[in-house]
Each structure stands twice: as C-alpha cells, then as structure tokens.
Design an enzyme around this catalytic site. Structure first.
Site, PDB file in Angstrom:
ATOM      1  N   SER A   1       5.804  57.673  44.021  1.00  0.00           N
ATOM      2  CA  SER A   1       6.393  58.911  42.348  1.00  0.00           C
ATOM      3  C   SER A   1       5.578  59.797  41.544  1.00  0.00           C
ATOM      4  CB  SER A   1       7.803  58.574  42.321  1.00  0.00           C
ATOM      5  OG  SER A   1       8.589  58.225  43.162  1.00  0.00           O
TER       6      SER A   1
HETATM    7  N1  SAM Z   1      10.133  55.073  43.225  1.00  0.00           N
HETATM    8  C1  SAM Z   1       8.539  54.630  44.356  1.00  0.00           C
HETATM    9  C2  SAM Z   1       7.693  54.292  43.566  1.00  0.00           C
HETATM   10  O1  SAM Z   1       7.408  54.944  42.811  1.00  0.00           O
HETATM   11  O2  SAM Z   1       6.591  53.788  44.224  1.00  0.00           O
HETATM   12  C3  SAM Z   1       8.383  55.724  45.153  1.00  0.00           C
HETATM   13  C4  SAM Z   1       9.766  55.121  46.092  1.00  0.00           C
HETATM   14  S1  SAM Z   1       9.497  56.506  47.897  1.00  0.00           S
HETATM   15  C5  SAM Z   1       9.112  57.887  47.304  1.00  0.00           C
HETATM   16  C6  SAM Z   1      10.660  56.039  48.351  1.00  0.00           C
HETATM   17  C7  SAM Z   1      11.628  54.677  48.560  1.00  0.00           C
HETATM   18  O3  SAM Z   1      12.522  54.232  49.632  1.00  0.00           O
HETATM   19  C8  SAM Z   1      10.176  54.190  50.422  1.00  0.00           C
HETATM   20  O4  SAM Z   1       9.423  53.534  50.253  1.00  0.00           O
HETATM   21  C9  SAM Z   1      11.450  54.228  51.979  1.00  0.00           C
HETATM   22  O5  SAM Z   1      11.091  53.391  52.293  1.00  0.00           O
HETATM   23  C10 SAM Z   1      12.338  53.367  50.448  1.00  0.00           C
HETATM   24  N2  SAM Z   1      13.662  54.316  51.586  1.00  0.00           N
HETATM   25  C11 SAM Z   1      14.383  54.936  52.237  1.00  0.00           C
HETATM   26  N3  SAM Z   1      15.193  54.933  52.883  1.00  0.00           N
HETATM   27  C12 SAM Z   1      15.961  53.474  52.016  1.00  0.00           C
HETATM   28  C13 SAM Z   1      17.141  52.854  52.575  1.00  0.00           C
HETATM   29  N4  SAM Z   1      17.922  52.866  53.094  1.00  0.00           N
HETATM   30  N5  SAM Z   1      16.974  51.702  51.609  1.00  0.00           N
HETATM   31  C14 SAM Z   1      15.533  51.256  50.045  1.00  0.00           C
HETATM   32  N6  SAM Z   1      14.638  51.766  50.873  1.00  0.00           N
HETATM   33  C15 SAM Z   1      14.564  53.186  51.285  1.00  0.00           C
END
Ligand code: SAM
Length: 205
Positions: free
Chosen positions: A45
């Site tokens: 992010s």
């Molecule tokens: N906040 C994180 C960081 O600082 O690195 C970035 C998160 S990234 C924008 C979104 C994450 O949500 C991804 O790694 C994705 O695989 C995960 N994700 C999406 N759907 C999900 C779910 N249903 N359960 C768990 N993780 C999920």
C-alpha cells in the site's frame, strides 16, 4: 496541532523503511508515495494511506485488531506497533510467509498469521475491537460486521474495481452501524466468499 499519539505514529511512519517489505525490482522505489507491485498481482500500500488508515483506527495497546490482506506486512507493522494483538489473514501463502519472516525479524511477537479467506473474518478469535481491510470490497462482508465488537471501528475500501470509497464504520454499544466516507481510494480486489466472485465478474472468478 498533532496529539502525542499522532506524533508517535508520524515518527514511526517516517522511520519505518518500506524497502524492507519489498524484495523485487521495485525496492528502489520504496520511498515514493505510491502502491508498488509485490508479486502475485498484489501491491504494497501507499505509505500516506497506511498512515491515514492507522490514524483513523485510533489504536492503543489494549486493542485486538483483525487485518484482512497481510500483503507485504507493511501495514501490519503499524498495527503491531500501536495495538495489543494483531490477527492478520492473507489468502496467498507465499505473501503470508514472507510477511511473517519480515515482521519477526523486526521483532514483532504480537501478530498471529492465517492463510485463508479473510472475507470470512477469523471466527475463533472474534470479537475484534478494530478491523482493517486492505483490499477493495464490493460490499461490507457480513462476517466482519458480526465479528466487530460493540464500540468497535472498521476501515474498509468499498466500491467498484476502478475506484472505492474508504469507509470508516462505527458499531455503537447497541450494535447500530454508522458509516463515514473518508476519501476515494484504489485497492486491489478482495477475493473470497464475501469479496469479488463469479456473481460480480465472470471473467475473473
Ligand atoms: N496492506 C498490505 C501491505 O501494506 O503490503 C497490502 C495489501 S494488498 C493491497 C491486498 C492483499 O489482500 C493482497 O495481498 C491480497 O492477496 C489480499 N487478499 C485479497 N482478498 C483476500 C481475502 N479474501 N482474504 C485474505 N487476503 C486477501
């Protein structure tokens, strides 16, 4: 004027080296205030947004937080620094394992990791004082609302694939839910049972 808590968060934000959370060719761009690819089509992010989301959660060391979407673990470090316990769920195994290694090497011992569908929350450890979703939801997942404590707060981007509203949800002591739209944001999709699914996009189930 910043409060003492806000000053501490700001200092942490300024001092945490985001390059520690990136191990591909984008490491050199870690200082730029934008989301960057971390593999598997996912992103770390944008730092200023991580700061804002953490600030709006109003954390303290008494609180138990659920994070949906561990990703690189960058946002998780903020949560672990300012909350009591962090329960973080990531659906992509490799990302979860790498995040755990990074956060352990930074010394965080108050984080519990799960590989799975975070749109279902984490039933065994509910209720949570705070919930943060770091992927774009098409709607607020019902299990997350159910697992939020009365008096709790949730921050979650909700909207379409192209743009979402960052929502701050408050649950009062009677369980009544109110929602405030903070700002337009752009996150990768929340997948899973209560995320984007076949119902919403036939091309990308
Ligand atoms: N906040 C994180 C960081 O600082 O690195 C970035 C998160 S990234 C924008 C979104 C994450 O949500 C991804 O790694 C994705 O695989 C995960 N994700 C999406 N759907 C999900 C779910 N249903 N359960 C768990 N993780 C999920």
């Amino acid at each position: 004027m910043r409060s003492a808590g806000e000053k501490k968060l700001y200092r942490f934000f300024k001092n945490l080296d985001r390059s520690l959370f990136i191990d591909n060719e984008y490491k050199a761009y870690a200082h730029i205030d934008s989301a960057l690819p971390i593999g598997h089509g996912q992103t770390i992010s944008q730092p200023s947004l991580v700061y804002t989301m953490t600030l709006r959660l109003e954390l303290n060391k008494e609180l138990k937080v659920l994070e949906v979407g561990t990703g690189s673990g960058y946002q998780t470090a903020f949560l672990a620094e300012f909350a009591g316990e962090v329960y973080t769920v990531e659906r992509i195994e490799e990302l979860s394992i790498k995040a755990k290694q990074r956060l352990e090497s930074l010394g965080y011992r108050n984080i519990f990791y799960k590989i799975g569908d975070g749109s279902m929350g984490w039933q065994e450890h509910q209720p949570f004082d705070r919930i943060i979703v770091t992927a774009a939801a098409v709607r607020i997942p019902d299990p997350l609302l159910g697992q939020l404590k009365p008096g709790g707060k949730m921050i979650i981007p909700v909207g379409s694939r192209g743009i979402q509203n960052l929502l701050l949800i408050n649950k009062d002591q009677n369980g009544r839910i109110t929602s405030e739209a903070l700002e337009p944001v752009l996150f990768v999709e929340l997948k899973g049972s209560y995320g984007w699914s076949k119902d919403y996009d036939m091309e990308n189930p």
